[in-house]
Design a protein around this motif. Sequence first.
Motif, PDB file in Angstrom:
ATOM      1  N   VAL A   3       0.982  -0.722   0.256  1.00 16.00           N
ATOM      2  CA  VAL A   3      -0.157   0.048  -0.365  1.00 16.00           C
ATOM      3  C   VAL A   3       1.204   1.315   0.156  1.00 16.00           C
ATOM      4  O   VAL A   3       1.131   2.238   0.683  1.00 16.00           O
ATOM      5  CB  VAL A   3      -1.032   0.332   1.162  1.00 16.00           C
ATOM      6  N   LYS A   4       1.897   1.051  -1.281  1.00 16.55           N
ATOM      7  CA  LYS A   4       2.946   2.442  -0.955  1.00 16.55           C
ATOM      8  C   LYS A   4       1.725   3.632  -1.393  1.00 16.55           C
ATOM      9  O   LYS A   4       2.164   4.964  -1.455  1.00 16.55           O
ATOM     10  CB  LYS A   4       4.242   2.276  -2.105  1.00 16.55           C
ATOM     11  N   GLN A   5       0.713   4.018  -1.890  1.00 14.68           N
ATOM     12  CA  GLN A   5      -0.471   4.980  -1.753  1.00 14.68           C
ATOM     13  C   GLN A   5      -0.349   5.676  -0.828  1.00 14.68           C
ATOM     14  O   GLN A   5      -0.585   6.752  -0.543  1.00 14.68           O
ATOM     15  CB  GLN A   5      -1.379   4.788  -2.171  1.00 14.68           C
ATOM     16  N   LEU A   6      -0.465   5.077   0.764  1.00 14.19           N
ATOM     17  CA  LEU A   6      -0.382   5.550   1.892  1.00 14.19           C
ATOM     18  C   LEU A   6       1.099   5.441   2.282  1.00 14.19           C
ATOM     19  O   LEU A   6       2.621   5.565   2.641  1.00 14.19           O
ATOM     20  CB  LEU A   6      -0.701   4.566   2.697  1.00 14.19           C
ATOM     21  N   SER A   7       0.619   7.790   2.854  1.00 11.57           N
ATOM     22  CA  SER A   7       2.384   7.962   4.151  1.00 11.57           C
ATOM     23  C   SER A   7       2.061   6.916   4.640  1.00 11.57           C
ATOM     24  O   SER A   7       1.425   5.993   6.045  1.00 11.57           O
ATOM     25  CB  SER A   7       1.261   9.066   4.707  1.00 11.57           C
ATOM     26  N   LEU A   8       3.360   7.308   5.587  1.00  8.07           N
ATOM     27  CA  LEU A   8       3.677   6.657   6.946  1.00  8.07           C
ATOM     28  C   LEU A   8       2.767   6.698   7.876  1.00  8.07           C
ATOM     29  O   LEU A   8       2.516   5.629   8.382  1.00  8.07           O
ATOM     30  CB  LEU A   8       4.706   6.615   7.230  1.00  8.07           C
ATOM     31  N   PRO A   9       2.564   7.959   8.266  1.00  8.09           N
ATOM     32  CA  PRO A   9       1.381   7.977   9.747  1.00  8.09           C
ATOM     33  C   PRO A   9       0.078   7.487   9.348  1.00  8.09           C
ATOM     34  O   PRO A   9      -0.796   6.970   9.830  1.00  8.09           O
ATOM     35  CB  PRO A   9       1.437   9.924   9.510  1.00  8.09           C
ATOM     36  N   GLU A  10      -0.551   7.637   7.675  1.00  9.47           N
ATOM     37  CA  GLU A  10      -1.612   6.750   6.808  1.00  9.47           C
ATOM     38  C   GLU A  10      -1.509   5.193   7.412  1.00  9.47           C
ATOM     39  O   GLU A  10      -2.371   4.847   7.701  1.00  9.47           O
ATOM     40  CB  GLU A  10      -2.074   7.021   6.340  1.00  9.47           C
ATOM     41  N   LEU A  11      -0.182   4.255   7.353  1.00  8.93           N
ATOM     42  CA  LEU A  11       0.030   3.423   7.551  1.00  8.93           C
ATOM     43  C   LEU A  11      -0.185   2.900   8.542  1.00  8.93           C
ATOM     44  O   LEU A  11      -0.333   1.589   8.904  1.00  8.93           O
ATOM     45  CB  LEU A  11       0.926   3.000   6.602  1.00  8.93           C
ATOM     46  N   CYS A  15      -3.135   0.492  10.076  1.00  9.10           N
ATOM     47  CA  CYS A  15      -2.472  -0.813  10.779  1.00  9.10           C
ATOM     48  C   CYS A  15      -2.963  -0.976  12.400  1.00  9.10           C
ATOM     49  O   CYS A  15      -3.866  -1.714  12.595  1.00  9.10           O
ATOM     50  CB  CYS A  15      -1.230  -1.165  11.016  1.00  9.10           C
ATOM     51  N   LEU A  16      -3.391  -0.100  12.481  1.00 11.82           N
ATOM     52  CA  LEU A  16      -3.886   0.137  13.801  1.00 11.82           C
ATOM     53  C   LEU A  16      -5.427   0.072  14.004  1.00 11.82           C
ATOM     54  O   LEU A  16      -6.290  -1.369  14.570  1.00 11.82           O
ATOM     55  CB  LEU A  16      -3.237   1.288  14.967  1.00 11.82           C
ATOM     56  N   ASP A  17      -5.921   0.162  12.890  1.00  8.91           N
ATOM     57  CA  ASP A  17      -7.405   0.624  12.710  1.00  8.91           C
ATOM     58  C   ASP A  17      -8.119  -1.536  12.368  1.00  8.91           C
ATOM     59  O   ASP A  17      -8.923  -1.603  12.402  1.00  8.91           O
ATOM     60  CB  ASP A  17      -7.816   1.109  11.562  1.00  8.91           C
ATOM     61  N   THR A  38      10.143   8.291  11.461  1.00  7.98           N
ATOM     62  CA  THR A  38       9.646   7.319  11.303  1.00  7.98           C
ATOM     63  C   THR A  38       9.571   6.047  12.445  1.00  7.98           C
ATOM     64  O   THR A  38       8.306   4.943  13.421  1.00  7.98           O
ATOM     65  CB  THR A  38      10.671   6.050  10.297  1.00  7.98           C
ATOM     66  N   ALA A  39      10.620   5.628  13.094  1.00  3.81           N
ATOM     67  CA  ALA A  39      11.187   5.124  14.433  1.00  3.81           C
ATOM     68  C   ALA A  39       9.664   5.360  15.179  1.00  3.81           C
ATOM     69  O   ALA A  39       9.380   4.820  16.412  1.00  3.81           O
ATOM     70  CB  ALA A  39      12.047   4.980  14.639  1.00  3.81           C
ATOM     71  N   LYS A  40       9.630   6.008  15.867  1.00  2.00           N
ATOM     72  CA  LYS A  40       9.418   7.320  16.926  1.00  2.00           C
ATOM     73  C   LYS A  40       7.751   6.960  16.565  1.00  2.00           C
ATOM     74  O   LYS A  40       7.157   6.966  16.884  1.00  2.00           O
ATOM     75  CB  LYS A  40       9.808   8.687  16.786  1.00  2.00           C
ATOM     76  N   LEU A  41       7.379   7.382  15.266  1.00  2.00           N
ATOM     77  CA  LEU A  41       6.001   7.202  14.227  1.00  2.00           C
ATOM     78  C   LEU A  41       5.666   5.592  14.704  1.00  2.00           C
ATOM     79  O   LEU A  41       4.202   5.503  15.507  1.00  2.00           O
ATOM     80  CB  LEU A  41       6.041   7.433  13.470  1.00  2.00           C
ATOM     81  N   LEU A  42       6.062   4.937  14.562  1.00  6.05           N
ATOM     82  CA  LEU A  42       5.710   3.400  14.487  1.00  6.05           C
ATOM     83  C   LEU A  42       6.367   3.452  16.190  1.00  6.05           C
ATOM     84  O   LEU A  42       5.289   1.998  16.424  1.00  6.05           O
ATOM     85  CB  LEU A  42       6.321   2.522  13.436  1.00  6.05           C
TER      86      LEU A  42
END
Length: 265
Positions: A3-11, A15-17, A38-42
């Motif tokens: 799903v590369k069309q999603l930004s990392l925050p959207e991804l 995933c959480l949903d 990215t590390a912090k976000l995830l």
Amino acid sequence: MTVKQLSLPELADACLDLGVPGVGLWREPVQSYGVDATAKLLREAGLTVTTLCRGGFFTAIDPAERAAALADNRRAIEEAATLGTDTLVLVSGGLPAGSKDLHGARERIADALAELGPYAEQHGVRLAIEPLHPMYAADRCVVSTLTQALDLAERFPAHQVGVTVDTYHIWWDDQAPAQIARAGAGNRIHTFQLADWTTPLPEGVLNGRGQIGDGAIDMREWKGYVEAAGYTGPIEVELFNDGLWARDGREVLAETAERFLTHTA
């Protein structure tokens, strides 16, 4: 990449949903967003980074090109460590321009692994050689079978170098089940990936990976081989498909999760 069309925050949100617990990341979007960011976000989302893709491309003959490839792979190892994953997936590289020497190209891969294995170990990262379907041997990966991948990996300690088992690339090989058992016995299955084989292949063949359940591969069968070999790690779905990328990313992710459960449970 599925799903590369999603930004990392959207991804992360999607995933959480959906209750997807982990993500396999590619370096390009991670670098664009920032490795630390990215590390912090995830981490804050509670998502595990299962693997980082990709290192490799070790087959150049020119000394400057080889030095550049090794330096880039060291950076990839450092990125993997920052992201908190213990596995860097390697696409080893095709034949250099004008070369027909497959054996020489594979030996240059071994030379690179000899340098990078200890560096990866220092960072708590394992290198996972991914054999690619033979149609990619000339331009992308001279390692085409699990047998070839394990012959390379077994020159080094298992905690440094193992293999990636990807259904898309090995489903056609009647020796692959025995090689999965061999890899499991040596503790060398570092990641397991799913994608289906659908035809006709698109022009350029790279983006022809089919959605799970749309093609010729029995996913339960291959999951059974890997589980029988003792693998208990994450299972990734990695799809390169222009049709999927043109759709809503959240919809594709939900469909992929549903297909995973339907075809592997």
